[in-house]
Design a protein around this motif. Structure first.
Motif, PDB file in Angstrom:
ATOM      1  N   LYS A 234     -17.940  26.922  -2.750  1.00 25.46           N
ATOM      2  CA  LYS A 234     -16.547  26.907  -2.241  1.00 25.46           C
ATOM      3  C   LYS A 234     -16.695  25.764  -1.380  1.00 25.46           C
ATOM      4  N   VAL A 235     -15.518  24.793  -1.287  1.00 22.11           N
ATOM      5  CA  VAL A 235     -15.635  23.366  -0.674  1.00 22.11           C
ATOM      6  C   VAL A 235     -14.647  23.217   0.514  1.00 22.11           C
ATOM      7  N   GLU A 236     -15.470  22.260   1.222  1.00 18.63           N
ATOM      8  CA  GLU A 236     -13.927  22.051   2.654  1.00 18.63           C
ATOM      9  C   GLU A 236     -13.065  20.733   2.032  1.00 18.63           C
ATOM     10  N   MET A 237     -12.004  20.268   2.443  1.00 18.49           N
ATOM     11  CA  MET A 237     -11.021  19.291   1.905  1.00 18.49           C
ATOM     12  C   MET A 237     -11.115  18.723   3.751  1.00 18.49           C
ATOM     13  N   ILE A 238     -11.188  17.184   3.484  1.00 17.98           N
ATOM     14  CA  ILE A 238     -11.067  16.297   4.610  1.00 17.98           C
ATOM     15  C   ILE A 238      -9.964  15.404   4.289  1.00 17.98           C
ATOM     16  N   VAL A 239      -8.272  14.920   5.149  1.00 16.69           N
ATOM     17  CA  VAL A 239      -7.704  14.401   4.440  1.00 16.69           C
ATOM     18  C   VAL A 239      -7.536  13.379   5.455  1.00 16.69           C
ATOM     19  N   LYS A 240      -8.269  12.125   5.410  1.00 15.86           N
ATOM     20  CA  LYS A 240      -7.467  11.164   6.667  1.00 15.86           C
ATOM     21  C   LYS A 240      -7.486   9.806   6.023  1.00 15.86           C
ATOM     22  N   LEU A 241      -7.093   8.858   6.310  1.00 11.95           N
ATOM     23  CA  LEU A 241      -7.320   7.392   6.324  1.00 11.95           C
ATOM     24  C   LEU A 241      -8.687   6.566   6.009  1.00 11.95           C
ATOM     25  N   LYS A 242      -8.404   5.976   5.162  1.00 17.84           N
ATOM     26  CA  LYS A 242      -9.638   5.183   4.274  1.00 17.84           C
ATOM     27  C   LYS A 242      -9.683   4.275   5.128  1.00 17.84           C
ATOM     28  N   ASP A 243     -11.844   3.980   5.778  1.00 18.54           N
ATOM     29  CA  ASP A 243     -11.714   2.961   6.594  1.00 18.54           C
ATOM     30  C   ASP A 243     -11.100   1.290   6.665  1.00 18.54           C
ATOM     31  N   ASN A 244     -10.849   0.971   5.667  1.00 21.56           N
ATOM     32  CA  ASN A 244     -10.607  -0.304   5.500  1.00 21.56           C
ATOM     33  C   ASN A 244      -8.601  -0.647   4.845  1.00 21.56           C
ATOM     34  N   THR A 245      -8.464   0.527   5.525  1.00 20.68           N
ATOM     35  CA  THR A 245      -7.006   0.463   5.337  1.00 20.68           C
ATOM     36  C   THR A 245      -6.075  -0.410   6.144  1.00 20.68           C
ATOM     37  N   PRO A 246      -5.347  -1.529   4.969  1.00 23.29           N
ATOM     38  CA  PRO A 246      -4.605  -3.048   6.074  1.00 23.29           C
ATOM     39  C   PRO A 246      -3.804  -2.823   7.132  1.00 23.29           C
ATOM     40  N   LYS A 247      -4.611  -3.024   7.809  1.00 23.16           N
ATOM     41  CA  LYS A 247      -3.200  -3.494   9.210  1.00 23.16           C
ATOM     42  C   LYS A 247      -1.798  -2.751   8.933  1.00 23.16           C
ATOM     43  N   LEU A 248      -1.226  -3.735   7.907  1.00 17.36           N
ATOM     44  CA  LEU A 248       0.031  -3.615   7.749  1.00 17.36           C
ATOM     45  C   LEU A 248       0.803  -2.783   7.323  1.00 17.36           C
ATOM     46  N   ALA A 249      -0.075  -1.827   6.673  1.00 15.29           N
ATOM     47  CA  ALA A 249       0.054  -0.123   6.116  1.00 15.29           C
ATOM     48  C   ALA A 249      -0.317   0.490   7.005  1.00 15.29           C
ATOM     49  N   LYS A 250      -0.659  -0.043   8.204  1.00 14.65           N
ATOM     50  CA  LYS A 250      -0.229   0.960   9.547  1.00 14.65           C
ATOM     51  C   LYS A 250       0.563   1.269  10.268  1.00 14.65           C
ATOM     52  N   GLU A 251       1.585  -0.153   9.933  1.00 17.35           N
ATOM     53  CA  GLU A 251       2.375  -0.640  10.988  1.00 17.35           C
ATOM     54  C   GLU A 251       4.074  -0.107  11.212  1.00 17.35           C
ATOM     55  N   GLN A 252       4.653   0.669  11.902  1.00 25.60           N
ATOM     56  CA  GLN A 252       5.558   1.089  11.393  1.00 25.60           C
ATOM     57  C   GLN A 252       7.146  -0.135  11.611  1.00 25.60           C
ATOM     58  N   PHE A 253       7.858  -0.110  10.668  1.00 21.21           N
ATOM     59  CA  PHE A 253       8.897  -1.500  10.830  1.00 21.21           C
ATOM     60  C   PHE A 253      10.256  -1.474  11.046  1.00 21.21           C
ATOM     61  N   THR A 254      11.240  -2.014  11.213  1.00 21.57           N
ATOM     62  CA  THR A 254      12.322  -1.888  11.798  1.00 21.57           C
ATOM     63  C   THR A 254      12.976  -2.714  10.893  1.00 21.57           C
ATOM     64  N   ILE A 255      14.591  -2.338  10.507  1.00 24.06           N
ATOM     65  CA  ILE A 255      14.885  -3.317  10.493  1.00 24.06           C
ATOM     66  C   ILE A 255      15.942  -4.545  10.903  1.00 24.06           C
ATOM     67  N   ASP A 256      15.377  -6.027  10.868  1.00 25.12           N
ATOM     68  CA  ASP A 256      15.895  -7.090  11.675  1.00 25.12           C
ATOM     69  C   ASP A 256      17.357  -7.173  11.455  1.00 25.12           C
ATOM     70  N   LYS A 257      17.782  -8.129  10.565  1.00 23.91           N
ATOM     71  CA  LYS A 257      19.167  -8.502   9.248  1.00 23.91           C
ATOM     72  C   LYS A 257      19.062  -7.906   8.405  1.00 23.91           C
ATOM     73  N   VAL A 258      20.049  -7.531   7.757  1.00 22.11           N
ATOM     74  CA  VAL A 258      20.935  -7.181   6.849  1.00 22.11           C
ATOM     75  C   VAL A 258      21.610  -8.579   5.807  1.00 22.11           C
ATOM     76  N   VAL A 259      21.048  -8.642   4.877  1.00 22.65           N
ATOM     77  CA  VAL A 259      21.627  -9.897   4.136  1.00 22.65           C
ATOM     78  C   VAL A 259      22.614  -9.842   2.977  1.00 22.65           C
ATOM     79  N   VAL A 260      23.064  -9.869   2.270  1.00 17.96           N
ATOM     80  CA  VAL A 260      23.696  -9.798   1.306  1.00 17.96           C
ATOM     81  C   VAL A 260      24.108 -11.000   0.462  1.00 17.96           C
ATOM     82  N   PHE A 261      23.956 -11.547  -0.714  1.00 15.31           N
ATOM     83  CA  PHE A 261      24.442 -12.082  -1.824  1.00 15.31           C
ATOM     84  C   PHE A 261      25.348 -11.223  -2.644  1.00 15.31           C
ATOM     85  N   PRO A 262      26.106 -11.180  -2.865  1.00 18.71           N
ATOM     86  CA  PRO A 262      27.161 -10.217  -3.445  1.00 18.71           C
ATOM     87  C   PRO A 262      27.822 -11.563  -4.331  1.00 18.71           C
TER      88      PRO A 262
END
Length: 782
Positions: A234-262
């Motif tokens: 039997k094996v124990e499974m451990i699910v976690k973030l990698k130590d070298n995960t980029p800082k940008l990948a750990k940030e939660q983003f919001t929408i600033d401007k919405v721009v449309v080129f139709p």
């Protein structure tokens, strides 16, 4: 019995000798030392696995081995023989080139097989499925210049998951992962499986993308398997973030401007007309409800984008809304290319701008079509269509389509008295990409709902009988819940049919015959119609379904309000025309099964009923059911079958009008389809069905004009059956279909004499002329 046994023995003996000869004939082309590779076999040796588990593992392993041996059929290798027996062609064309390099297969030799590589594949695959101590070996068996490789696997006992851990920390991304862990795919007691681990990483990524972590990636998750903390495999499974995960990948983003080129195109971009990221001061744009629209020529109204886009300023990024917005922009039908970019505008506060870069299609198109065609009524002729399309009619992505057409149809293979048909008409449709209604309609579907307005007119002339003028108008809605489910509701659906130029010939035919009189009776049909479609045919599955249900309710409210009752002599008119009142439902169910990429089975079941009441004693001719022809029961000419056991050959006074209609329809079709070569397909099919009447057709003297046509408990004995073979030429943009069919069961023969299999005479020209029906059509029948 003994003679038959001898014949079978001889047959199998000849077949065996033939197979041996052809099989050996391939090896004679081999050079000294060469062995023809006939395939591999994997043997699984394990006391801990069940027979079913061994078989599943063996099949999966054999599927991963390379290369595959030459294809075979009943022990023979015709493609290999074609390659070997055909001389080298001088040119890259012709029958010799086709036989050797298109149909033929180059021999797969034992020397082409990397046995050590395959052994490693077996071990690696086994370990990925939890057999951590797997060992494999191979042996080669050769005879008569043929060789087979036998791999033996000892997988050992499979490791199972003891428990699953999601280590917690204070980071925002980990907090979101903790909220996702309850739906993990890794379950205690299940086997270790690398494919499940990959799916778990993707599941976490999908969940985080919906929570604003735009730059996250499945590779940022590591799933560790620790076999040291548990015993008994039997094996124990451990699910976690990698130590070298980029800082940008750990940030939660919001929408600033919405721009449309139709109105974006590469030419203007290269000239510097548009810039991304945006410098608002240098662009001729304007704001509309927090959307910045760069449309100097104002080709589109901004509310088009407000309805299509699901992002607002300040929203947390959500991949579902991201995909939803793109799909809705595409479904508008006015843009050729739709692209989306997110560019960081404020890294400190984790904000980015959303850019929608849209390249319009040609907004107007004019197309002339000249077609030689065969339609569902078994008429062949020519048709000319002139179509004009405007895809942005009121600058709101409304699609306007207008067309005029003319056609001349000649009956092929029909009765001598059949009339040719001339048709001409025009129609216009405006499709608005929103629900136009006094109530608010919100849709979170990836498909833009539409309001459709249609107007049409058709003039139809049956040369020496009569002419009909048909006017129609509809107003309704069309919307899709998802890619599988679609609804269409026509709130208003009006048809007005007016006869013109009714000839003395037709008057004489219809004298005393109410059925024929109804063909040229002035008709006013109005009421709502609704259809629901469910389809999985677009999905890459072996088994797919298609269902379409239609409901047509004509004159119901009007009939109720006016107290109309035609049976009691209380027939009501509108503008001097009796309106039709009925309820009609039709169901079309199809099932498709793919044996392989080249072989499939398609089946269809159609069931429908139309019931007149109130202001109508009969269903309008144009709304009745018909069977026969190239898209129905192909062994019978279009609209000549039914109703019930009615024999059209006995009705000499109605022979000129050969269209037979009914109020009830039941039809079943089954078709086996196979690909022979590229565009060349063949089919074998069986069709069955008929139509019936709700009420008998009784003339003024009380005579039943179509005896046997009424639906009864004996309806199954009145089902027509036909079968045949078909040839289909699939040129991608056009499928030309030729189906040759013959009747097997004729419902208007005497009851005990309807099956006609014992009367088939292919060698008799008269029989072929009367029974073989060739259907020529465009596209598949279903």
């Amino acid at each position: 019995m003994k003679n038959k046994l001898n014949i079978y023995c001889k047959y199998f003996l000849v077949s065996g000798i033939t197979a041996t000869i052809v099989s050996c004939s391939n090896t004679k082309f081999l050079k000294d030392g060469q062995l023809l590779y006939t395939g591999a076999e994997v043997k699984v040796e394990s006391d801990s696995l069940t027979k079913k588990e061994k078989s599943a593992l063996q099949s999966a392993l054999e599927e991963n081995l390379t290369p595959k041996p030459n294809s075979s059929f009943l022990g023979l290798r015709p493609k290999l023989y074609a390659y070997n027996a055909t001389k080298e062609p001088k040119k890259e064309k012709g029958i010799r080139y086709w036989l050797k390099y298109k149909f033929g297969e180059e021999p797969v030799l034992l020397g082409d097989v990397d046995r050590e590589f395959n052994k490693d594949i077996i071990v690696n695959y086994s370990e990925n499925k939890g057999y951590f101590n797997a060992k494999a070996k191979y042996d080669t068996v050769s005879k008569n210049k043929k060789a087979q490789v036998i791999y033996t696997l000892k997988p050992g006992e499979r490791y199972l998951i003891s428990n699953v851990k999601f280590p917690a920390d204070s980071s925002l991304v980990n907090q979101e992962i903790q909220l996702l862990k309850d739906k993990t795919l890794l379950k205690a007691g299940n086997p270790f499986d690398l494919d499940v681990i990959k799916a778990e990483r993707q599941r976490i990524d999908d969940g985080l993308k919906d929570k604003g972590f735009y730059y996250f990636n499945p590779d940022n998750i590591i799933v560790q398997a620790d076999s040291t903390v548990s015993k008994n495999h039997k094996v124990e499974m451990i699910v976690k973030l990698k130590d070298n995960t980029p800082k940008l990948a750990k940030e939660q983003f919001t929408i600033d401007k919405v721009v449309v080129f139709p109105n974006y195109n590469l030419r203007d971009a290269k000239r510097g007309k548009y810039s991304i990221p945006m410098n608002q001061d240098s662009l001729k744009g304007y704001e509309y409800k927090d959307i910045y629209v760069v449309d100097p020529d104002k080709k589109f109204k901004p509310r088009v984008f407000d309805r299509a886009l699901y992002f607002d300023k300040g929203d947390i990024y959500n991949r579902k809304d991201h995909n939803l917005s793109l799909n809705r922009l595409i479904s508008l039908g006015v843009f050729k290319f739709v692209k989306n970019e997110f560019i960081v505008s404020d890294s400190l506060n984790h904000k980015f701008d959303a850019y929608y870069i849209l390249t319009p299609r040609e907004l107007q198109s004019l197309r002339l079509e000249a077609l030689g065609r065969t339609n569902s009524a078994n008429y062949a002729g020519s048709e000319l269509n002139l179509n004009w399309t405007q895809r942005n009619f009121f600058r709101g992505a409304e699609q306007f389509k207008a067309s005029v057409y003319g056609a001349f149809d000649v009956q092929i293979g029909g009765p001598a008295e059949a009339e040719n048909i001339f048709r001409a008409g025009a129609n216009a449709q405006l499709s608005i990409p929103r629900i136009v209604a006094p109530f608010r309609f919100n849709s979170s579907s990836a498909f833009v709902p539409r309001t459709n307005i249609k107007l049409g007119y058709e003039f139809q002339n049956r040369t020496t009988l009569y002419s009909l003028n048909t006017f129609n108008a509809t107003f309704g809605y069309q919307w899709k819940e998802n890619v599988r489910k679609e609804h269409e509701l026509n709130v208003i659906d009006i048809s007005l049919i007016r006869p013109a130029d009714v000839t003395p010939k037709f008057v004489a035919l219809a004298d005393g015959n109410p059925y024929l009189k109804r063909v040229t009776t002035e008709q006013l049909i109005f009421g709502p119609t609704y259809s629901y479609t469910y389809s999985t045919t677009m999905l890459p599955k072996k088994n797919t379904f298609y269902y379409k249900g239609m409901l047509d309710l004509a004159g119901n409210i009007t009939g109720l309000v006016t107290g109309a009752n035609a049976k009691d002599g209380k027939e009501k008119n509108i503008f001097g025309i009796p309106f039709s009142q009925y309820a009609k439902i039709e169901n079309d169910l199809r099932f498709y099964h793919k044996f392989s990429d080249k072989n499939s089975v398609a089946t269809r079941l159609i069931a429908g009923v139309a019931i007149p009441y109130g202001n109508s004693e009969h269903i309008p001719f144009s709304r009745q059911f018909f069977v026969g022809g190239s898209n129905s029961i192909r062994a019978f000419r279009a609209r000549t079958l039914g109703p019930g056991s009615y024999d059209p050959r006995t009705a000499t006074d109605t022979r000129a009008i050969f269209d037979q209609a009914g109020d009830i329809k039941l039809e079943f079709n089954a078709e086996y389809r196979a690909n022979l070569y590229k565009f060349l397909n063949v089919a074998a099919f069986v069709d069955a069905g008929n139509i019936w009447l709700i009420n008998d057709d009784i003339d003024e003297n009380g005579v039943n004009l179509r005896p046997g046509g009424k639906f009864s408990k004996d309806f199954l004995s009145e089902v027509a059956v036909g079968a045949g073979v078909g040839l289909r030429l699939d040129f991608s943009i056009l499928i030309l279909r030729l189906d040759l069919a013959m009747p097997l069961r004729v419902p208007y023969y005497e009851k005990g004499d309807r099956w006609i299999l014992d009367r088939v005479k292919f060698g008799d020209g008269s029989w072929r002329r009367d029974n073989l029906i060739l259907n020529i059509a465009i596209g598949y029948p279903f």
